[in-house]
Design an enzyme around this catalytic site. Structure first.
Site, short mmCIF file in Angstrom:
data_model
loop_
_atom_site.label_atom_id
_atom_site.label_comp_id
_atom_site.label_asym_id
_atom_site.label_seq_id
_atom_site.Cartn_x
_atom_site.Cartn_y
_atom_site.Cartn_z
N CYS A 273 -94.83 100.43 31.38
CA CYS A 273 -95.90 99.45 31.48
C CYS A 273 -96.84 99.56 30.29
CB CYS A 273 -96.70 99.65 32.76
SG CYS A 273 -95.75 99.37 34.25
N CYS B 214 -92.66 96.95 39.38
CA CYS B 214 -91.81 98.08 39.75
C CYS B 214 -90.55 97.99 38.90
CB CYS B 214 -91.50 98.12 41.24
SG CYS B 214 -90.49 96.79 41.88
N CYS C 288 -93.04 102.22 37.77
CA CYS C 288 -92.41 101.88 36.49
C CYS C 288 -92.73 102.88 35.39
CB CYS C 288 -92.75 100.45 36.06
SG CYS C 288 -94.43 100.24 35.46
#
Length: 142
Positions: A94, A16, A90
């Site tokens: 990522c 996150c 996120c």
């Protein structure tokens, strides 16, 4: 065919943004429920200075201590070393690698929320983690 009792455990990365709430709680639940049968990591694209104290309190209420956990920076190496990557907000931060299993759990950010809200998020995370455990390849124990 590999022997599941000697095969390396699956590796799960929870991600996150701040690695201060959702991903810390998810990692703690998975570690608590699976023990050393799963390799568990968590990280954030913009890690906070500390774990959210309300998340710490909410987890203590269910007997899991995350008070010594520290937010960690998401790195390409961490993603590359993981079999499962579970994101919780996120977005594009990522990195995506072939051969990894990616899941996105749509969970509200507990930052700035009160204990009642964080308890609800905690319980949603526990539900997701328990469901994930039914899908993960776990080595058998003797």
């Amino acid at each position: 065919m590999s022997d599941p009792t000697t095969a390396a455990p699956a590796s799960v990365l929870f991600v996150c943004v701040h690695n201060a709430g959702r991903s810390q709680m998810a990692a703690a639940f998975l570690t608590h429920l699976a023990g050393d049968r799963i390799e568990v990591r968590s990280a954030g694209s913009l890690p906070a200075g500390q774990v959210n104290p309300v998340a710490v309190q909410a987890m203590q209420e269910v007997g899991i201590d995350i008070s010594t956990a520290a937010p960690k920076l998401l790195t390409t190496d961490t993603v590359h070393a993981s079999d499962y990557v579970i994101t919780m907000g996120c977005g594009d931060a990522c990195p995506v690698f072939p051969g990894k299993r990616y899941l996105d759990w749509d969970l509200p950010d507990p930052a700035g929320a009160g204990i009642q809200t964080v308890r609800t998020i905690r319980d949603q995370i526990e539900h997701h983690v328990r469901q994930l455990l039914t899908e993960l390849p776990l080595p058998t124990t003797n």
